[in-house]
Scaffold this motif. Structure first.
Motif, PDB file in Angstrom:
ATOM      1  N   TYR A 192       0.810  -1.241  -0.029  1.00 50.12           N
ATOM      2  CA  TYR A 192       0.111  -0.256   0.240  1.00 50.12           C
ATOM      3  C   TYR A 192       0.754   1.300  -0.148  1.00 50.12           C
ATOM      4  O   TYR A 192       0.263   2.344   0.182  1.00 50.12           O
ATOM      5  CB  TYR A 192      -1.079   0.159   1.379  1.00 50.12           C
ATOM      6  N   HIS A 193       2.007   1.159  -0.079  1.00 49.91           N
ATOM      7  CA  HIS A 193       3.008   2.261  -0.185  1.00 49.91           C
ATOM      8  C   HIS A 193       2.941   3.000  -1.312  1.00 49.91           C
ATOM      9  O   HIS A 193       2.636   2.046  -2.530  1.00 49.91           O
ATOM     10  CB  HIS A 193       4.465   2.139   0.135  1.00 49.91           C
ATOM     11  N   LYS A 194       3.022   4.206  -1.670  1.00 47.59           N
ATOM     12  CA  LYS A 194       2.740   4.656  -3.054  1.00 47.59           C
ATOM     13  C   LYS A 194       3.521   4.089  -4.145  1.00 47.59           C
ATOM     14  O   LYS A 194       2.912   3.965  -5.325  1.00 47.59           O
ATOM     15  CB  LYS A 194       3.321   6.292  -2.983  1.00 47.59           C
ATOM     16  N   VAL A 230       1.493   2.243  -7.523  1.00 44.83           N
ATOM     17  CA  VAL A 230       2.040   2.563  -8.766  1.00 44.83           C
ATOM     18  C   VAL A 230       2.409   1.480  -9.553  1.00 44.83           C
ATOM     19  O   VAL A 230       2.134   1.194 -10.831  1.00 44.83           O
ATOM     20  CB  VAL A 230       2.824   3.703  -8.969  1.00 44.83           C
TER      21      VAL A 230
END
Length: 194
Positions: free
Chosen positions: A16-18, A22
């Motif tokens: 769930y980290h950016k 991406v």
């Protein structure tokens, strides 16, 4: 059981980290291109492989539920157990995410969509396995994952799409409001509404 979910979910919250999100979304798009434009035929799935398709679909559903649990862990909550039940006579898995009611609205929306996100990440794995092994059964699983995602995001049923819409619109009893609105529109058509 809750103990195992509480051990696994925090180890998955890095997804769930950016940067991970991406990269994951790019991989999901590329995997869909691979499956739908490179390998679109399911005519070669044998009867024996159909059982594997079912088993792998269940694995993807388990990934879906861990997506919700990992999102709860991502925002500092303690995910509950993952279980199985019936909803409208349909077999369904569920994750106990009752702690999300103390989260901010945007965080709840991430938890709502977390299951579909993780299930789509499993789509990537199955697409790559299908391509590498030239096994149409993996592509069949990919098709079913997309079918499950569309069904899950349908806000008519109280699945992920419904809860996402509840959190997005900030209307707690959305289903009741929708039914009242439909009743009002029907009465208005027949001249009974004021």
């Amino acid at each position: 059981p809750e103990k195992q979910v509480a051990w696994i979910a925090p180890r998955l919250k890095f997804l769930y980290h950016k940067v991970s999100v991406v990269a994951g979304l790019i991989l999901i798009v590329l995997a869909h291109v691979l499956v739908y434009y490179q390998h679109s035929s399911l005519s070669h799935v044998s009867n024996a492989a159909s059982l594997w398709v079912l088993v792998l679909c269940l694995v993807s559903v388990l990934c879906h539920e861990f997506g919700h649990a990992a999102a709860v862990a991502r925002y500092g909550g303690s995910p509950g157990h993952i279980g199985f039940g019936l909803y409208l006579l349909l077999p369904s898995f569920y994750a106990d995410v009752s702690e999300i009611w103390r989260f901010r609205r945007k965080e709840r929306m991430v938890v709502d969509l977390g299951g579909v996100y993780f299930q789509q990440l499993s789509f990537v794995i199955f697409a790559l396995l299908g391509h590498y092994f030239s096994a149409p059964a993996f592509f069949a699983v990919c098709f079913f994952i997309d079918l499950m995602a569309w069904f899950n995001l349908n806000p008519v049923f109280r699945f992920d799409g419904y809860w996402f819409l509840v959190d997005y619109l900030a209307i707690p009893n959305l289903y009741q409001h929708a039914l009242k609105y439909i009743g009002y529109r029907v009465r208005k058509v027949f001249g009974y509404a004021t």
